[in-house]
Design an enzyme around this catalytic site. Structure first.
Site, PDB file in Angstrom:
ATOM      1  N   GLY A 150     111.748  -4.018  81.800  1.00  0.00           N
ATOM      2  CA  GLY A 150     112.504  -3.220  82.759  1.00  0.00           C
ATOM      3  C   GLY A 150     113.977  -3.233  82.399  1.00  0.00           C
ATOM      4  O   GLY A 150     114.354  -3.324  81.240  1.00  0.00           O
ATOM      5  N   ARG A 151     114.813  -3.165  83.426  1.00  0.00           N
ATOM      6  CA  ARG A 151     116.257  -3.093  83.205  1.00  0.00           C
ATOM      7  C   ARG A 151     116.776  -4.298  82.423  1.00  0.00           C
ATOM      8  O   ARG A 151     117.531  -4.154  81.462  1.00  0.00           O
ATOM      9  CB  ARG A 151     116.952  -2.971  84.568  1.00  0.00           C
ATOM     10  CG  ARG A 151     118.460  -2.870  84.514  1.00  0.00           C
ATOM     11  CD  ARG A 151     118.985  -2.374  85.850  1.00  0.00           C
ATOM     12  NE  ARG A 151     118.322  -3.023  86.961  1.00  0.00           N
ATOM     13  CZ  ARG A 151     118.740  -4.160  87.516  1.00  0.00           C
ATOM     14  NH1 ARG A 151     119.818  -4.763  87.042  1.00  0.00           N
ATOM     15  NH2 ARG A 151     118.100  -4.693  88.539  1.00  0.00           N
ATOM     16  N   SER A 171     103.810  -6.198  79.454  1.00  0.00           N
ATOM     17  CA  SER A 171     103.740  -6.436  80.899  1.00  0.00           C
ATOM     18  C   SER A 171     102.515  -5.681  81.389  1.00  0.00           C
ATOM     19  O   SER A 171     101.919  -4.880  80.651  1.00  0.00           O
ATOM     20  CB  SER A 171     105.001  -5.968  81.631  1.00  0.00           C
ATOM     21  OG  SER A 171     105.067  -4.557  81.668  1.00  0.00           O
ATOM     22  N   THR A 230     114.902 -16.755  82.636  1.00  0.00           N
ATOM     23  CA  THR A 230     116.034 -16.482  83.531  1.00  0.00           C
ATOM     24  C   THR A 230     115.583 -15.634  84.713  1.00  0.00           C
ATOM     25  O   THR A 230     116.403 -15.078  85.426  1.00  0.00           O
ATOM     26  CB  THR A 230     117.172 -15.753  82.788  1.00  0.00           C
ATOM     27  OG1 THR A 230     116.646 -14.550  82.202  1.00  0.00           O
ATOM     28  CG2 THR A 230     117.773 -16.621  81.700  1.00  0.00           C
ATOM     29  N   ARG A 232     112.295 -16.092  87.367  1.00  0.00           N
ATOM     30  CA  ARG A 232     111.950 -16.948  88.492  1.00  0.00           C
ATOM     31  C   ARG A 232     111.043 -18.067  87.991  1.00  0.00           C
ATOM     32  O   ARG A 232     110.107 -17.828  87.235  1.00  0.00           O
ATOM     33  CB  ARG A 232     111.246 -16.171  89.611  1.00  0.00           C
ATOM     34  CG  ARG A 232     112.137 -15.204  90.377  1.00  0.00           C
ATOM     35  CD  ARG A 232     113.205 -15.944  91.178  1.00  0.00           C
ATOM     36  NE  ARG A 232     113.994 -15.054  92.018  1.00  0.00           N
ATOM     37  CZ  ARG A 232     115.082 -14.425  91.615  1.00  0.00           C
ATOM     38  NH1 ARG A 232     115.514 -14.585  90.381  1.00  0.00           N
ATOM     39  NH2 ARG A 232     115.752 -13.637  92.450  1.00  0.00           N
ATOM     40  N   GLU A 261     114.345 -25.213  93.891  1.00  0.00           N
ATOM     41  CA  GLU A 261     115.790 -25.154  93.667  1.00  0.00           C
ATOM     42  C   GLU A 261     116.523 -25.503  94.968  1.00  0.00           C
ATOM     43  O   GLU A 261     116.085 -25.077  96.046  1.00  0.00           O
ATOM     44  CB  GLU A 261     116.199 -23.758  93.203  1.00  0.00           C
ATOM     45  CG  GLU A 261     115.611 -23.385  91.851  1.00  0.00           C
ATOM     46  CD  GLU A 261     116.068 -22.014  91.359  1.00  0.00           C
ATOM     47  OE1 GLU A 261     116.907 -21.374  92.045  1.00  0.00           O
ATOM     48  OE2 GLU A 261     115.603 -21.574  90.303  1.00  0.00           O
ATOM     49  N   HIS A 280     120.470 -22.058  87.600  1.00  0.00           N
ATOM     50  CA  HIS A 280     120.296 -20.701  88.130  1.00  0.00           C
ATOM     51  C   HIS A 280     121.642 -19.987  88.271  1.00  0.00           C
ATOM     52  O   HIS A 280     122.046 -19.562  89.359  1.00  0.00           O
ATOM     53  CB  HIS A 280     119.566 -20.703  89.469  1.00  0.00           C
ATOM     54  CG  HIS A 280     118.911 -19.392  89.781  1.00  0.00           C
ATOM     55  ND1 HIS A 280     117.854 -19.260  90.646  1.00  0.00           N
ATOM     56  CD2 HIS A 280     119.170 -18.121  89.331  1.00  0.00           C
ATOM     57  CE1 HIS A 280     117.486 -17.990  90.726  1.00  0.00           C
ATOM     58  NE2 HIS A 280     118.278 -17.268  89.936  1.00  0.00           N
TER      59      HIS A 280
END
Length: 313
Positions: A150-151, A171, A230, A232, A261, A280
């Site tokens: 994606g982006r 994906s 980076t 989840r 977290e 994070h």
């Protein structure tokens, strides 16, 4: 109006956005709440909560216990940690903010380079009076595998191509045509894990992606491969990842996100020498915070004027 700004880990929220313009009582919370009971106890008297991404969860069981709450602003355009339907049922308006994806794509490459050149160990050696301690890996000519295009995934691919890397991706919904638009080869899931020298994850956490990468997928990776996350933490089975890293079945895991977290102080991943860890911070830049908190102030003012902005449905 009483406003609570949550999870301001760096104590910087009030420096971004014109909070004084709201003429409100504002309290900033800089640490995570221990549990839902503490959250309800500490936040019960606030009209407005400003949540930083998904750091604090707002399920129905919590929202039902916050009768004074009228507006819940989340930084970012969506927040999987908020039960929006439950909020609406309780008469709470939920709003989001704008966002920039580029910082996370940039941080992905900070982690890739740190892992490939063993930078944490080299940093520590120089700071303690030492010199060279390792041998790095060149990225040019290697294969960058992307879980998600994606982006953010496509941005990471573009940077990889600038480094002279071959880029492949998979994906659940990726087509060969979509991959070709970005100069990327679409491959099967199994081929992605088997061929990648660097494997980077760029998916949204959902029911379909939680635990998507487990022991079977990790077992396909090369022994000198680097895994980067980076996105989840729960997308990767944490126990399976700890196992392959401990056994050095892959060269390195470079992680900015974790299942829990803030990462517990005694978490075993902190003790491993073949990991690169950051807390994070992929999105944590001045430019993003200016948008997050600037839009949050705007959302609160708009709500006060009876014209809510950026309402989540």
């Amino acid at each position: 109006m009483k406003i609570a700004i949550l999870d301001d880990y760096q104590s910087v929220a009030l420096t971004y956005g014109d909070w004084a313009s709201l003429n409100a009582e504002i309290e900033v919370f800089t640490e995570a709440f221990a549990d839902a009971d503490e959250l309800v106890e500490r936040l019960g008297g606030f009209d407005v909560l400003v949540a930083m991404r998904e750091r604090t969860r707002f399920p129905s069981a919590v929202l039902d216990r916050l009768p004074e709450l009228k507006l819940l602003v989340s930084t970012g355009p969506r927040n999987a940690a908020i039960d929006v339907a439950a909020a609406n049922r309780n008469g709470v308006v939920v709003c989001g903010t704008g966002y920039l994806g580029q910082p996370t794509a940039e941080h992905t490459w900070a982690l890739i380079l740190a892992a490939a050149r063993s930078l944490p160990a080299e940093f520590d050696s120089v700071r303690t009076g030492g010199w060279q301690v390792g041998v790095g890996t060149m990225l040019h000519g290697k294969t960058l595998g992307l879980v998600g295009l994606g982006r953010l995934g496509s941005s990471a691919a573009k940077i990889g191509q600038a480094f002279g890397m071959k880029t492949i991706a998979w994906s659940q919904n990726l087509t060969a045509e979509k991959a070709t638009e970005h100069g990327v080869e679409a491959v099967s899931k199994e081929e992605l894990f088997a061929r990648s020298d660097v494997l980077s994850i760029h998916l949204v956490l959902s029911g379909r992606t939680r635990g998507l990468i487990g022991a079977a997928e990790l077992a396909l990776m090369k022994p000198d491969a680097i895994l980067v996350n980076t996105s989840r933490g729960p997308i990767v089975d944490e126990d399976a990842l700890l196992d392959v890293v401990r056994r050095k079945a892959i060269a390195c895991a470079a992680l900015d996100v974790f299942a829990t977290e803030p990462l517990p102080a005694d978490h075993p991943v902190r003790t491993l020498d073949n990991v690169v860890l950051t807390p994070h911070i992929g999105f944590v830049t001045r430019e993003v915070y200016e948008i997050f908190y600037g839009d949050a102030v705007e959302n609160i003012a708009a709500y006060q004027a009876g014209k809510p902005l950026r309402v989540m449905e």
